[in-house]
Design an enzyme around this catalytic site. Structure first.
Site, PDB file in Angstrom:
ATOM      1  N   SER A 112       0.839  -1.192   0.000  1.00 30.55           N
ATOM      2  CA  SER A 112       0.000   0.000   0.000  1.00 30.55           C
ATOM      3  C   SER A 112       0.875   1.243   0.000  1.00 30.55           C
ATOM      4  CB  SER A 112      -0.882   0.027   1.249  1.00 30.55           C
ATOM      5  OG  SER A 112      -0.101   0.303   2.399  1.00 30.55           O
ATOM      6  N   ASP A 113       0.338   2.325  -0.547  1.00 32.20           N
ATOM      7  CA  ASP A 113       0.974   3.602  -0.260  1.00 32.20           C
ATOM      8  C   ASP A 113       0.734   3.881   1.221  1.00 32.20           C
ATOM      9  OD1 ASP A 113       2.315   5.983  -0.499  1.00 32.20           O
ATOM     10  OD2 ASP A 113       1.175   6.676  -2.230  1.00 32.20           O
TER      11      ASP A 113
END
Length: 753
Positions: free
Chosen positions: A265-266
């Site tokens: 994920s960012d």
């Protein structure tokens, strides 16, 4: 730091103890066994708790391993232009290390502007060596989001508007980095094309535009570059957030493309446990951006893929099928990085790295205009040079968001010009304007104090007076890394230059006809003064060797060969996203206050579809300020007539186009031959032309070389959303050869059966 040293010591002890207690080496530690067998064995030895612990962060930039089995933790780092300085375990504040300075490489717009695949490999190898030296396992980059609007604050981190160019340039970068046993994390998958509302937007576009424009670089990164990780984006698509998106992650990435790597994920992009479990996310980072101060004994246990996931498993509400798939992918990553004994040691700030940074800068600089051949500057004939503009003295490696760097050094444009010309020519400086006097981001400080209490009029008059007294004027301006310019988190507020630079440039042009404007930016800008300025250079953010690269081109030591990776529109309204699409979001929803939080996302519709950048300008015959692929040289090139090895091809055939490029000037240089394809008659809307091949050719004066570019059905195809398939319609096509999208030199027609 102490925590990490103790952990590494435990790992060594664990490995030794495990082998000592068994007559034979466990399968997962036996390097003679196939990796997939080793992964299955390691997986079988892990508890559910250990598996879940591997799925989420344990600090700002690391995730847990399995100490009991000797499986190391992972350490990630921001790039993609240099390895980010160390931060504290649980905070964004600096860790205060004295050995975490690195070489800052040119921003990816500059790399893409080289149109040179070898430069991309060199870049990746060098930055990968620095990441390895700093004991990083995953480099969070490169970025390949498509340039949709020149206002996007993060465009400087990406590779331009064209999916083909970006796809070709990203692959060698990935391979160069990963040759060091360091994974790339190609980002931001997908549709993160603006910073405004990036956390609270729902992007709407048709599948054809998705597949033709926005997905190709990610597909190339996976299927050709074999990027070991992919980073999800923040925005929503099809009403699901990109980092937990069924269509993007499961259906396309892991399904259609067969991706075997890890989806991360960012930082802070996850917001739902069940979607994160089921929709393709493998590793979660940054959900609690204030670390342990969140008020629990261990905030990281409260990530969406942490205790909430474990509780669902223990309650029987979810099984462990997805868990085992996620851990399998993470172990696959471990065997390529943390558990790879054959990876090199790496190095930092070597002479080789410095040379790579300088050469990429030189090759990436684009000579936009050069009337009267003001450039190159002959130091033997010019007695005085006036350098004007804040960007001549402002450090650009600090700031801009997560790509902010703690560089060992940064050669400023003024210093580079003085070093190159100062022995023979008098070089004087005037600031001209005050823009951003600051120089700090997340505790990294440039060390500069650019405060100036003089009035705008005083600065202006000093610059004009100096310009009148010089033989040549070099104005170094443009944008900077401050908020609302070229910076993560916000977009630009205007297409024009900030700080009243347009007025200053217009007056400088009146004061001295020998004016060179050097624009430092990662974005296109308006140029209301273009007819009055004889020479314009697009300089980008060039990192540690910025001043030396610029001076080399200004002096002619390096012949400019960069080409624009995106179109410069005359005015903002000439850009398709601003004329047809929604930016920064739906007007009615903007007025109603949507987009302020994730519960009320704002819709952004890409009404322009596939007509992005030059596809829009060429198809609608809207003349740009400077076209995609444009870039001048200090020499002149001629193209020979293009020939094809056949005039008719079948659906499974290939066709090769052959032509010559000759240097008919007096100095050595490089030209980028660009191949565009036109579908002469189509049942659907097709752009007037699309880039489908290019080759950079280096030539001595008088030298001629033959260039061959081969294409197949893929270069002739469009994506049929109804059939969910690529289609090449039979009929006539044209191959167009030129040195920019609006400067075609030769063309030939052929037929697809």
């Amino acid at each position: 730091m102490l925590k990490k040293i103790i952990f590494l010591g435990l790992l060594n002890f664990t490995h030794t103890a495990l082998i000592a207690q068994t007559k034979t080496t466990p399968i997962y530690l036996d390097e003679s066994k196939p990796v997939e067998d080793r992964i299955k064995d390691a997986l079988s030895r892990m508890t559910v708790e250990e598996k879940v612990r591997m799925l989420h962060a344990q600090s700002k930039f690391s995730s847990a391993g399995v100490p009991r089995l000797g499986i190391p933790e992972f350490w990630t780092t921001d790039g993609p232009h240099g390895v980010r300085a160390e931060v504290q375990w649980d905070e964004w504040d600096q860790a205060g290390w004295t050995n975490d300075s690195i070489i800052a490489y040119p921003a990816l717009t500059a790399l893409s502007a080289t149109w040179n695949k070898q430069m991309s490999w060199n870049y990746g190898k060098a930055i990968g060596e620095e990441a390895r030296y700093r004991k990083k396992d995953v480099l969070l980059g490169p970025g390949v989001n498509i340039y949709r609007t020149p206002l996007n604050g993060r465009n400087f981190e990406y590779m331009g508007e064209d999916p083909y160019l970006t796809s070709i340039m990203v692959v060698p970068y990935i391979k160069g980095v990963q040759s060091n046993g360091v994974a790339t994390s190609v980002k931001h998958y997908a549709l993160n094309n603006q910073e405004m509302f990036r956390h609270t937007s729902n992007v709407k576009l048709d599948d054809r535009a998705l597949y033709e424009i926005y997905l190709p670089p990610f597909k190339a990164a996976v299927t050709e570059g074999d990027s070991w990780t992919i980073m999800g984006a923040y925005d929503k698509y099809k009403d699901q957030y990109a980092s937990q998106n069924q269509y993007l992650l499961n259906d396309i990435l892991k399904g259609e493309w067969g991706y075997k790597g890890v989806v991360v994920s960012d930082w802070g992009a996850v917001n739902n446990t069940e979607q994160a479990i089921k929709n393709g996310l493998d590793m979660e980072f940054g959900s609690w951006t204030n670390g342990l101060s969140a008020g629990t004994s261990n905030a990281y246990d409260n990530y969406y893929l942490a205790k909430p996931y474990l509780d669902l498993i223990k309650s029987g509400k979810v099984g462990t099928k997805e868990l085992d798939d996620k851990v399998t992918r993470i172990l696959r990553l471990a065997y390529k990085t943390t558990m790879n004994k054959n990876k090199p040691f790496g190095s930092v700030a070597s002479e080789e790295h410095i040379a790579v940074a300088k050469q990429i800068g030189e090759e990436g600089i684009v000579l936009l205009k050069n009337d009267n051949n003001i450039l190159p500057i002959d130091a033997n004939k010019v007695k005085s040079i006036a350098v004007i503009g804040e960007n001549a003295i402002k450090m650009m490696t600090v700031g801009g968001g997560s790509s902010s760097l703690k560089a060992k050094y940064e050669t400023l444009p003024l210093d580079g010009i003085k070093s190159r010309f100062g022995k023979q020519t008098e070089v004087k400086y005037a600031r001209g304007y005050v823009g951003d006097p600051g120089g700090e981001y997340n505790g990294v400080k440039s060390g500069q104090n650019l405060e100036d209490k003089r009035s705008e009029k005083e600065l202006f008059n000093e610059a004009i007076a100096l310009a009148k007294s010089a033989d040549v004027v070099i104005f170094v301006g443009g944008l900077n890394k401050a908020d609302f310019q070229d910076s993560e988190g916000n977009d630009r507020k205007s297409y024009n230059l900030p700080y009243n630079q347009d007025k200053l440039i217009q007056e400088l042009a009146k004061a001295n006809k020998n004016l060179v404007v050097s624009l430092v930016s990662g974005n296109a800008v308006a140029m209301p003064w273009i007819k009055d300025v004889p020479s314009i250079v697009q300089t980008w953010y060039l990192g540690s060797e910025a001043g030396n690269s610029l001076a080399s081109v200004l002096a002619g030591d390096a012949n400019p060969s960069g080409k624009l990776p995106f179109t410069f529109p005359v005015k903002l309204e000439d850009n398709s996203a601003h004329q047809l699409g929604e930016y920064p979001g739906n007007k009615e929803e903007l007025a109603a206050g949507k987009g302020k939080d994730q519960q009320n996302p704002i819709n952004i519709t890409y009404n322009e579809g596939i007509l992005v950048g030059y596809r829009w300008h060429d198809t609608k015959k809207i003349k740009p300020l400077f076209s995609f692929g444009h870039g001048l040289s200090y020499t002149t090139f001629e193209f020979g007539k293009v020939k094809a090895d056949k005039t008719t091809i079948s659906q499974n055939d290939k066709i090769t186009f052959t032509f010559t490029v000759k240097n008919v000037g007096n100095v050595a240089g490089a030209e980028v031959a660009q191949l565009y394809i036109t579908d002469v008659k189509s049942s659907v809307l097709r752009p007037t032309k699309e880039l489908k091949g290019f080759e950079k050719v280096y030539l001595k004066p008088g030298e001629e070389k033959e260039v061959k570019i081969t294409v197949d059905k893929a270069a002739l195809s469009y994506f049929d959303a109804d059939k969910h398939a690529w289609v090449a319609e039979p009929g006539d096509f044209e191959a167009l050869i030129g040195n920019s999208s609006d400067n075609i030199k030769t063309k030939i027609k052929f037929t697809l059966k």
